[in-house]
Write a protein that holds these residues in place. Structure first.
Motif, PDB file in Angstrom:
ATOM      1  N   SER A 264      37.273  43.440  37.835  1.00 38.03           N
ATOM      2  CA  SER A 264      37.993  44.132  38.634  1.00 38.03           C
ATOM      3  C   SER A 264      37.092  44.040  39.823  1.00 38.03           C
ATOM      4  O   SER A 264      37.262  43.922  41.020  1.00 38.03           O
ATOM      5  CB  SER A 264      38.624  45.179  38.123  1.00 38.03           C
ATOM      6  N   ALA A 265      35.599  43.897  39.112  1.00 38.54           N
ATOM      7  CA  ALA A 265      34.919  43.832  39.847  1.00 38.54           C
ATOM      8  C   ALA A 265      34.185  43.018  40.318  1.00 38.54           C
ATOM      9  O   ALA A 265      33.891  42.568  41.724  1.00 38.54           O
ATOM     10  CB  ALA A 265      33.577  44.589  38.915  1.00 38.54           C
ATOM     11  N   ARG A 266      34.264  41.670  39.943  1.00 42.65           N
ATOM     12  CA  ARG A 266      34.901  40.655  40.451  1.00 42.65           C
ATOM     13  C   ARG A 266      35.892  40.516  41.546  1.00 42.65           C
ATOM     14  O   ARG A 266      35.005  39.324  42.228  1.00 42.65           O
ATOM     15  CB  ARG A 266      34.513  39.543  38.938  1.00 42.65           C
ATOM     16  N   HIS A 267      36.927  40.663  41.316  1.00 43.59           N
ATOM     17  CA  HIS A 267      37.910  40.210  41.995  1.00 43.59           C
ATOM     18  C   HIS A 267      37.956  41.679  42.586  1.00 43.59           C
ATOM     19  O   HIS A 267      38.151  40.778  44.239  1.00 43.59           O
ATOM     20  CB  HIS A 267      39.588  40.855  41.477  1.00 43.59           C
ATOM     21  N   ALA A 268      37.249  42.362  43.004  1.00 44.53           N
ATOM     22  CA  ALA A 268      36.871  43.305  44.227  1.00 44.53           C
ATOM     23  C   ALA A 268      35.510  42.760  45.348  1.00 44.53           C
ATOM     24  O   ALA A 268      36.518  43.093  46.349  1.00 44.53           O
ATOM     25  CB  ALA A 268      36.157  44.704  44.479  1.00 44.53           C
ATOM     26  N   ASN A 269      34.663  41.880  45.033  1.00 47.63           N
ATOM     27  CA  ASN A 269      33.991  41.316  45.197  1.00 47.63           C
ATOM     28  C   ASN A 269      34.074  39.311  46.280  1.00 47.63           C
ATOM     29  O   ASN A 269      33.451  38.964  46.539  1.00 47.63           O
ATOM     30  CB  ASN A 269      33.166  40.950  44.815  1.00 47.63           C
ATOM     31  N   LYS A 270      35.470  39.355  45.467  1.00 48.93           N
ATOM     32  CA  LYS A 270      36.455  38.618  45.464  1.00 48.93           C
ATOM     33  C   LYS A 270      35.998  37.560  45.574  1.00 48.93           C
ATOM     34  O   LYS A 270      35.182  36.310  45.625  1.00 48.93           O
ATOM     35  CB  LYS A 270      36.412  38.036  47.526  1.00 48.93           C
ATOM     36  N   VAL A 271      34.656  37.262  44.897  1.00 54.91           N
ATOM     37  CA  VAL A 271      34.183  36.272  43.515  1.00 54.91           C
ATOM     38  C   VAL A 271      35.579  35.462  43.352  1.00 54.91           C
ATOM     39  O   VAL A 271      35.819  35.848  41.973  1.00 54.91           O
ATOM     40  CB  VAL A 271      32.623  36.582  42.347  1.00 54.91           C
ATOM     41  N   PRO A 272      35.147  34.077  43.790  1.00 56.32           N
ATOM     42  CA  PRO A 272      36.566  32.933  42.491  1.00 56.32           C
ATOM     43  C   PRO A 272      35.927  33.044  41.224  1.00 56.32           C
ATOM     44  O   PRO A 272      34.835  33.047  40.382  1.00 56.32           O
ATOM     45  CB  PRO A 272      36.313  31.658  43.301  1.00 56.32           C
ATOM     46  N   ALA A 273      36.656  33.097  40.357  1.00 59.86           N
ATOM     47  CA  ALA A 273      36.491  31.736  38.564  1.00 59.86           C
ATOM     48  C   ALA A 273      37.117  31.422  38.162  1.00 59.86           C
ATOM     49  O   ALA A 273      38.309  30.758  38.399  1.00 59.86           O
ATOM     50  CB  ALA A 273      37.525  34.100  37.570  1.00 59.86           C
ATOM     51  N   VAL A 274      35.875  30.593  38.327  1.00 56.62           N
ATOM     52  CA  VAL A 274      36.704  29.594  37.229  1.00 56.62           C
ATOM     53  C   VAL A 274      36.117  29.396  35.850  1.00 56.62           C
ATOM     54  O   VAL A 274      34.827  30.241  34.938  1.00 56.62           O
ATOM     55  CB  VAL A 274      36.070  28.083  37.295  1.00 56.62           C
ATOM     56  N   ALA A 275      37.664  28.849  34.733  1.00 61.37           N
ATOM     57  CA  ALA A 275      37.848  29.087  33.621  1.00 61.37           C
ATOM     58  C   ALA A 275      37.323  27.684  33.038  1.00 61.37           C
ATOM     59  O   ALA A 275      38.112  26.491  33.218  1.00 61.37           O
ATOM     60  CB  ALA A 275      38.896  29.734  32.787  1.00 61.37           C
TER      61      ALA A 275
END
Length: 495
Positions: A264-275
């Motif tokens: 959620s912290a990464r989403h709040a900072n709008k950091v895109p996620a690659v898996a």
């Protein structure tokens, strides 16, 4: 149906060794007794036959007796039932089972396949072939049989009674490997949960001790005077396992909250996620190291990575994103493991982009892709944009690479070992990740340097100018950034 050729004797077929796929793919074209497979019309000899599969033995050679005793691990014979597909598919599956057994620390002595419409419901191979397997086990000096399917509890017990050694199935083998490789507290809890779920329907009574009733205080170890109506030993074990399963599920839910908070912290900072996902040993960790310099364990072994690793990376234009390495998949991945690792696999479902890594040097890369997509469907990750990354290009057949390019649109060919194709992959990641797209002109006071710094990190700065009133910026921002920046916006820009 009558045959035009002389039928083989069972003993001849047991001696027949099919050549390794890597060495000889066309043995059937030269075999005068070969009859082409046509649907489910099985030849009588094939139905009755068990075939030895060559090239599976990993037994050490040229060692002294002392060295042999020091190095000896479990010695296994592999057994599979070939019900559908080609002989290449059946042998590939057995070779993968051999690799799994080696990863678990065993020495593979031999492997046999039997052609049947379906596994025997009693002994998996059928009573006659189970006895032939017993003779092979005795001849090879094996102490374990590993079956290339998940066995019903009754099948395992019946086959053990015939072959007189321990019998385990593919699921138990994979669970054992996971138990060896789990390092984190969450990983260990997930594996233990999967093992207990697998064990629960397979509790077996051993003589009278499992049927004795334990009432009152006898369950705690007390004896004379404490006996009475109560639970049998197997019921007691079942209840203890259910209690442990419930406890582990609570613990995993608690760990999931921590993972969700970080996500959620990464989403709040709008950091895109690659898996990064893919078949086991396809080179996912090597790719992560190449793209981020993460220094994650890289090992030529199945399931070397069980605990997900999340690292920060940057696109070539300076945008931050996270790159997560996940557990590898395999054909017939036990459902218990999919359920136990669900919280971990949610990293894939919640990502903005999926790098689906495929081993281009594998005999059946399309089979790998299908197996991985089946697991992704189980964790509801099919909506994530996917890029097929064909790894190990330096060791792959060029014809296989061309075939994968044709079948998988947008596939990129790379080699994590040599670095070939990685620049193209980075360009594709850059283009696929969401970019700030809303233009704004801002005037930020000099005492709000934190705003300017955040814009350089999370937005695209097109122009920057220092004026007497503050820093003037031409930027492109994402939708969620617009409202917090309204107070700095220059509404009427004249130049």
């Amino acid at each position: 149906m009558t045959n035009s050729h002389n039928p083989r004797q069972s003993s001849d077929i047991l001696d027949f060794r099919a050549s390794a796929l890597a060495d000889d793919d066309n043995w059937h074209e030269r075999d005068p007794d070969f009859v082409a497979f046509d649907g489910d019309q099985l030849e009588r000899e094939e139905r009755a036959a068990m075939r030895r599969v060559a090239g599976l033995s990993t037994e050490l050679e040229d060692v002294t007796e002392v060295e042999y005793r020091q190095l000896r691990l479990e010695r296994v014979v592999l057994a599979g039932v070939w019900c559908e597909g080609s002989v290449e598919d059946a042998e590939n599956s057995l070779r993968e089972l051999a690799a799994l057994a080696e990863t678990a620390g065993s020495t593979v002595l031999a492997g046999v396949l039997q052609r049947r419409l379906r596994p025997d419901p009693a002994t998996y191979l059928g009573s006659g072939k189970a006895e032939e397997l017993r003779d092979i086990v005795a001849d090879e000096g094996a102490d374990t049989v590993v079956c290339d399917s998940e066995l019903a509890p009754s099948q395992r017990r019946a086959l053990e009674d015939v072959v007189k050694v321990k019998v385990i199935d593919r699921t138990a083998l994979i669970l054992d490997i996971f138990a060896q490789h789990a390092k984190s507290r969450e990983g260990k809890a997930q594996v233990e949960l999967a093992q207990l779920q697998y064990l629960l329907p397979r509790l077996r009574g051993w003589g009278e001790s499992m049927s004795r009733q334990a009432g009152g205080r006898v369950a705690g170890g007390e004896g004379i005077g404490s006996r009475g109506p109560g639970e049998t030993k197997i019921e007691l074990d079942r209840r203890r396992i259910n209690t442990k399963i419930a406890k582990l599920r609570r613990e995993i839910r608690g760990m999931k909250k921590t993972r969700d908070t970080k996500r959620s912290a990464r989403h709040a900072n709008k950091v895109p996620a690659v898996a990064i996902a893919g078949y086991t040993n396809a080179g996912k960790s090597s790719l992560l190291n190449r793209l981020t310099g993460a220094g994650v364990l890289v090992e030529n072994a199945l399931f070397a990575t069980l605990d997900p690793t999340v690292r920060r990376a940057q696109t070539q234009d300076g945008r931050d994103y996270t790159l997560a390495d996940t557990v590898g998949f395999v054909r017939s991945l036990p459902t218990q493991l999919v359920e136990a690792f669900r919280s971990t696999l949610e990293e894939v479902a919640d990502s903005d982009l999926l790098l689906h890594v495929v081993d281009g040097s594998h005999p059946d890369p399309e089979g790998q892709i299908s197996a991985v997509r089946a697991v992704l469907a189980d964790v509801e990750a099919t909506d994530v944009p996917e890029i097929i990354v064909v790894n190990k290009a330096d060791a792959a057949d060029p014809e296989v690479l061309d075939r994968l390019r044709r079948h998988e649109k947008g596939a990129v060919i790379v080699s994590a070992r040599t670095g070939a194709g990685l620049d193209e992959l980075r360009d594709i990641i850059d283009a696929a990740l969401p970019k700030p797209h809303i233009p704004m002109t801002l005037l930020v006071p000099y005492d709000r340097g934190d705003i300017v710094n955040r814009l350089h990190t999370d937005a695209e700065v097109l122009a920057e100018e220092h004026t007497p009133d503050g820093t003037r910026l031409e930027v492109k921002v994402s939708e969620d950034q617009v409202e917090p920046l309204r107070e700095f916006e220059l509404a009427d820009v004249t130049g």
